[in-house]
Design a protein around this motif. Structure first.
Motif, short mmCIF file in Angstrom:
data_model
loop_
_atom_site.label_atom_id
_atom_site.label_comp_id
_atom_site.label_asym_id
_atom_site.label_seq_id
_atom_site.Cartn_x
_atom_site.Cartn_y
_atom_site.Cartn_z
N LEU A 78 -11.86 -8.09 -1.45
CA LEU A 78 -11.91 -6.67 -1.07
C LEU A 78 -13.25 -6.04 -1.45
O LEU A 78 -13.77 -5.18 -0.72
CB LEU A 78 -10.78 -5.89 -1.75
CG LEU A 78 -9.36 -6.07 -1.24
CD1 LEU A 78 -8.45 -5.04 -1.89
CD2 LEU A 78 -9.29 -5.94 0.27
N ASP A 88 -10.63 3.03 -0.94
CA ASP A 88 -9.55 3.97 -0.61
C ASP A 88 -8.50 4.07 -1.71
O ASP A 88 -7.63 4.94 -1.65
CB ASP A 88 -8.85 3.53 0.68
CG ASP A 88 -9.72 3.74 1.91
OD1 ASP A 88 -10.68 4.53 1.83
OD2 ASP A 88 -9.43 3.11 2.95
N ARG A 101 0.85 -1.19 0.00
CA ARG A 101 0.00 0.00 0.00
C ARG A 101 0.88 1.24 0.00
O ARG A 101 1.70 1.43 0.89
CB ARG A 101 -0.91 0.01 1.23
CG ARG A 101 -1.87 -1.15 1.30
CD ARG A 101 -2.68 -1.09 2.59
NE ARG A 101 -3.36 0.20 2.74
CZ ARG A 101 -3.99 0.57 3.84
NH1 ARG A 101 -4.03 -0.22 4.89
NH2 ARG A 101 -4.60 1.73 3.91
N ASP A 140 -17.59 -3.23 2.47
CA ASP A 140 -16.98 -1.91 2.51
C ASP A 140 -15.58 -1.96 3.09
O ASP A 140 -14.69 -1.21 2.68
CB ASP A 140 -17.85 -0.96 3.35
CG ASP A 140 -19.14 -0.60 2.66
OD1 ASP A 140 -19.22 -0.80 1.43
OD2 ASP A 140 -20.07 -0.15 3.35
N GLU A 141 -15.37 -2.84 4.05
CA GLU A 141 -14.06 -2.98 4.70
C GLU A 141 -13.86 -4.45 5.05
O GLU A 141 -14.77 -5.11 5.55
CB GLU A 141 -14.01 -2.12 5.96
CG GLU A 141 -12.69 -2.16 6.69
CD GLU A 141 -12.71 -1.26 7.92
OE1 GLU A 141 -12.30 -0.09 7.80
OE2 GLU A 141 -13.15 -1.73 9.00
N GLU A 176 -4.82 -6.06 9.81
CA GLU A 176 -5.26 -4.76 9.29
C GLU A 176 -6.61 -4.93 8.62
O GLU A 176 -7.01 -6.04 8.24
CB GLU A 176 -4.23 -4.22 8.28
CG GLU A 176 -4.48 -2.78 7.88
CD GLU A 176 -3.38 -2.23 6.97
OE1 GLU A 176 -3.52 -1.09 6.50
OE2 GLU A 176 -2.39 -2.95 6.73
N ARG A 177 -7.32 -3.80 8.47
CA ARG A 177 -8.55 -3.78 7.70
C ARG A 177 -8.36 -2.85 6.50
O ARG A 177 -7.74 -1.80 6.62
CB ARG A 177 -9.73 -3.32 8.56
CG ARG A 177 -10.14 -4.39 9.58
CD ARG A 177 -11.32 -4.00 10.43
NE ARG A 177 -11.77 -5.15 11.22
CZ ARG A 177 -12.74 -5.97 10.86
NH1 ARG A 177 -13.42 -5.73 9.74
NH2 ARG A 177 -13.06 -7.00 11.61
N ILE A 178 -8.90 -3.25 5.37
CA ILE A 178 -8.64 -2.55 4.11
C ILE A 178 -9.97 -2.25 3.42
O ILE A 178 -10.88 -3.08 3.40
CB ILE A 178 -7.74 -3.38 3.18
CG1 ILE A 178 -6.38 -3.63 3.83
CG2 ILE A 178 -7.55 -2.70 1.84
CD1 ILE A 178 -5.45 -4.46 2.99
N ARG A 179 -10.03 -1.05 2.82
CA ARG A 179 -11.19 -0.64 2.04
C ARG A 179 -10.76 -0.47 0.58
O ARG A 179 -9.85 0.30 0.28
CB ARG A 179 -11.73 0.69 2.54
CG ARG A 179 -12.40 0.65 3.91
CD ARG A 179 -12.59 2.06 4.46
NE ARG A 179 -13.10 2.97 3.46
CZ ARG A 179 -14.39 3.18 3.19
NH1 ARG A 179 -15.31 2.49 3.86
NH2 ARG A 179 -14.77 4.04 2.28
#
Length: 775
Positions: free
Chosen positions: A434, A460, A384, A438-439, A454-457
């Motif tokens: 993904l 983003d 990221r 939403d997350e 971790e949490r990923i959107r």
């Protein structure tokens, strides 16, 4: 895929005719090569053809590049014939025989291309459905034409990395480790690439010494040589070495030009007559569609010493041959070898590009529950960087480089398909995960347990780059992904990219910053997303497609029937790994050039790394050459005026516009005014969004900080929209070239003030002024 006006019977007859012609021409080429002494043949080809190509310039260089392909083709056949037949009754060296070799080789190449066409036309409906013909034509022609066309000079870096995990076993087996082997292979490539030039310099020095002795001592040339023989025999030995390097293939002699141990060189070399397959009886005997020996071992033994016909063979087949022979010598190492190879491939992206990925969030071995199946699955690497997400899957894929597509298309085609599609499927699977909410959480696996990290959107990320990474060089096949029906853009708009590890070293060298690397990958992904129908259509259709889709200011793409070349600003040289155009270490692939002022602002954006910096940096890098120059000129003019003004601004472009506000350090920017001017500029340009940059400039002209400022454009008909119309009219009257003149100096100075001790610092750091720049 069909040839207009040709029946299936005619196509089959033409394919058979071209096959017979290939076999006949291959036999002629073999007989011609065997009729000449091999060292003189190598020396002549290098001194009269290949070196001439290196020295050519301008149009002559472009013309010779095509001839260089024939030279490499001839050298590969010389290596193949020597590997396939024991020494016989070679005659005296004859230049006219070499001329025949080149004539027959060119006829063989031409006939081979006809065979590719006729064979591919008859393949529709095969393993890849109605695209089988296109895929087969591509892989057949690549098999013959794409050899060694890469940027040279990075072999040492590549070998040092890929052999590093096996350093200890290499030392035990050959007496030297990965670093020494890498240096030796680089020395081999350098000897081949620069050996003739070095020999010419040495010859000139010897001639100068002889001329000096003649002039100072009144000697004849014969007397000088007699004196050297009596008093300075080392000079005669040096002259002999020069002769060998120039005329008897001495620059190809790796036994003399590297410090690699004999055992290692022999593992990379064929004995004369040791290869049995190329000219074995059967269809396509002796043709380029048998697996030529250079794909297995790049070297050949002549008179007890080891030679390389061409440095292009060293990169790929030396790697495979070295590891294959290592395991033959040390079979007990196989399981450890496989584990270390897997780890090396999966960590290559983050290891090689560590500088460009500095500050990125990197997760290796990412686990998550497969949304369709419910069981746990894993991805190799997740990176990221600001609003960019890179998903990397590593694969091996040696069969795609060894199994001939003509004699074993099922194996070859499946290998390429699997190399692309398996990595594509793993990337697709993760992106579907993904997109499933939403997350979503991602996990690591420790001692059989899964721990959330971790949490990923997905929302983003502006840029999502699914990448398949191979250990083997995969350049010729990278564009095939768009042909496979099961390897299209993921989630409809994330085209898949294929890279190889040696690509990474080129990217590291020539795209040294995060912004440059990500912009290149974004542009390359844009080309990867060009539909297959456009890819294989006429160039003017491609140009129209690029222009329509706003890629015209990002790149110019040149595509031929064999491979994909990505070029910057209409240059004819590729910056793709192809990166490589068959040149040597002093020839860098083209990169985008930026005027100094624009580059300084880009550097400030990258150094600051505030949210959104990557998108605005990419927008600036998308400018064409003329726009880059205009932008840089405006930027310099406005920055210089800060000696009289506290803040200045200007706008350039309109799709969307780029609004730049420069602020003198030590003063707080009027953020309300900044946003109002940026909004007015966007409305004046007829756009609903804008890129707005706030950059701080020190008294000595340095950009100390640069950030992207979020600006919402009010909708037409709203009160906010109406309040901006005065500024819109004024900007439009000035044609929005440089808008900073609209600020009256008195108003500006009245609004500007030094921040108070507890105010936010002017630099935008978020700290109080007393704890930041007042100190």
């Amino acid at each position: 895929m069909a040839i207009s006006g040709m029946s299936e019977e005619e196509r089959h007859r033409s394919e058979e005719g071209s096959r017979v012609d290939m076999e006949r021409l291959s036999g002629e080429l073999k007989d011609l090569v065997l009729s000449l002494p091999p060292r003189e043949l190598l020396g002549y080809i290098w001194s009269t053809t290949k070196v001439a190509g290196m020295l050519a310039e301008g149009d002559a260089r472009a013309h010779h590049r095509a001839e260089l392909n024939t030279v490499q083709f001839v050298l590969e056949y010389v290596h193949a014939v020597l590997a396939s037949f024991r020494p016989g009754d070679e005659g005296a060296f004859k230049e006219e025989t070499v001329a025949k070799i080149f004539k027959v080789a060119e006829e063989l190449r031409t006939t081979t291309m006809l065979f590719c066409l006729f064979r591919a036309v008859g393949a529709d409906g095969g393993m890849f459905g109605d695209r089988t013909g296109l895929i087969l034509q591509s892989v057949l022609s690549n098999w013959v034409l794409v050899r060694g066309n890469r940027f040279g000079g990075l072999e040492g870096e590549f070998y040092g990395f890929v052999l590093g995990p096996h350093d200890q076993i290499l030392r035990e087996t050959y007496g030297i480790g990965a670093a020494e082997i890498a240096a030796g292979i680089q020395a081999a490539v350098n000897s081949l690439a620069g050996g003739h030039a070095d020999a010419v310099d040495r010859m000139a020095a010897l001639m100068e010494d002889a001329a000096k002795a003649e002039a100072e001592q009144g000697l004849t040339q014969k007397q000088v040589f007699e004196q050297w023989q009596r008093d300075q025999p080392e000079k005669l030995e040096a002259a002999k070495d020069v002769y060998m390097d120039l005329f008897r293939g001495g620059n190809c002699n790796l036994s003399r030009h590297t410090d690699l141990p004999a055992a290692l060189l022999e593992d990379l070399a064929f004995e004369r007559g040791a290869h049995r397959d190329l000219f074995a009886p059967g269809p396509l005997s002796g043709t380029p569609f048998r697996t030529l020996p250079a794909r297995m071992k790049p070297l050949i033994k002549l008179d007890g010493e080891v030679f390389a016909a061409d440095q292009a063979f060293v990169r790929d087949s030396a790697y495979r041959a070295l590891l294959w022979n290592l395991l033959q010598r040390r079979p007990e190492y196989k399981k450890v070898f496989e584990t270390r190879q897997k780890d090396m491939g999966e960590t290559a992206f983050q290891s090689v590009l560590a500088k460009q990925l500095d500050g990125a969030a990197v997760h290796r071995e990412v686990w998550y529950p497969y949304p369709d199946k419910g069981h746990w699955v894993e991805n190799d690497l997740l990176v990221r960087i600001d609003d960019a997400l890179l998903l990397v899957e590593a694969k091996a894929g040696a069969a795609a480089t060894v199994a001939s597509p003509a004699t074993d298309f099922d194996r070859h085609g499946r290998s390429i398909h699997d190399l692309i599609v398996k990595a594509h499927d793993q990337c697709r699977r993760f992106l579907q995960y993904l997109a499933s909410a939403d997350e979503v959480p991602i996990y690591r696996r420790e001692a059989g347990r899964y721990t959330e990290v971790e949490r990923i959107r997905l929302a983003d990320f502006r840029l999502v780059l699914p990448i398949g990474l191979t250990v083997e060089s995969f350049s010729p096949y990278a564009s095939l992904a768009k042909l496979f029906p099961d390897a299209g853009p993921i989630l409809g708009h994330h085209p898949f990219l294929s890279l190889s590890i040696d690509d990474l070293f080129v990217l590291r060298r020539f795209l040294p910053t995060t912004g440059e690397l990500l912009h290149y990958l974004e542009v390359r992904q844009a080309v990867a997303g060009i539909p297959q129908a456009i890819l294989f259509d006429e160039m003017d259709h491609l140009g129209a497609y690029l222009t329509k889709n706003r890629f015209d200011w990002m790149l110019r793409a040149q595509l031929n029937e064999n491979t994909e070349l990505i070029c910057w600003d209409g240059q004819s040289e590729p910056i793709d790994s192809y990166f490589a155009d068959g040149e040597f270490a002093d020839k860098a692939p083209p990169v985008q050039e930026y005027p100094e002022e624009a580059k300084r602002l880009l550097d400030a954006l990258e150094a600051t790394k505030e949210k959104g910096w990557l998108s605005v940096a990419g927008h600036i890098r998308n400018f064409g050459q003329e726009s880059r120059n205009s932008f840089s000129d405006m930027l310099a003019q406005v920055r210089t005026s800060l000696s009289q003004h506290v803040s200045r601004y200007f706008q350039i472009g309109d799709d969307p516009p780029l609004f730049v506000w420069l602020q003198r350090t030590g003063y707080l920017p009027d953020m309300k005014m900044l946003q109002a001017k940026a909004q007015a500029g966007a409305i004046m340009a007829g756009q609903s969004r804008t890129f707005t940059v706030l950059a701080y400039v020190t008294p000595n002209g340095t950009y100390s900080r640069a950030v992207l400022v979020p600006v919402d454009i009010p909708e037409k008909g709203t009160r906010e929209y109406g309040e901006l119309q005065g500024d819109v009219v004024r900007m439009d009257a000035r044609k929005y070239a440089i808008l900073s003149e609209a600020i009256e100096m008195e108003r500006e100075l009245a609004a500007a003030r030094m921040p108070g001790a507890n105010d936010p610092c002017w630099c935008g750091s978020g700290k109080k002024y007393k704890n930041c720049h007042r100190a």
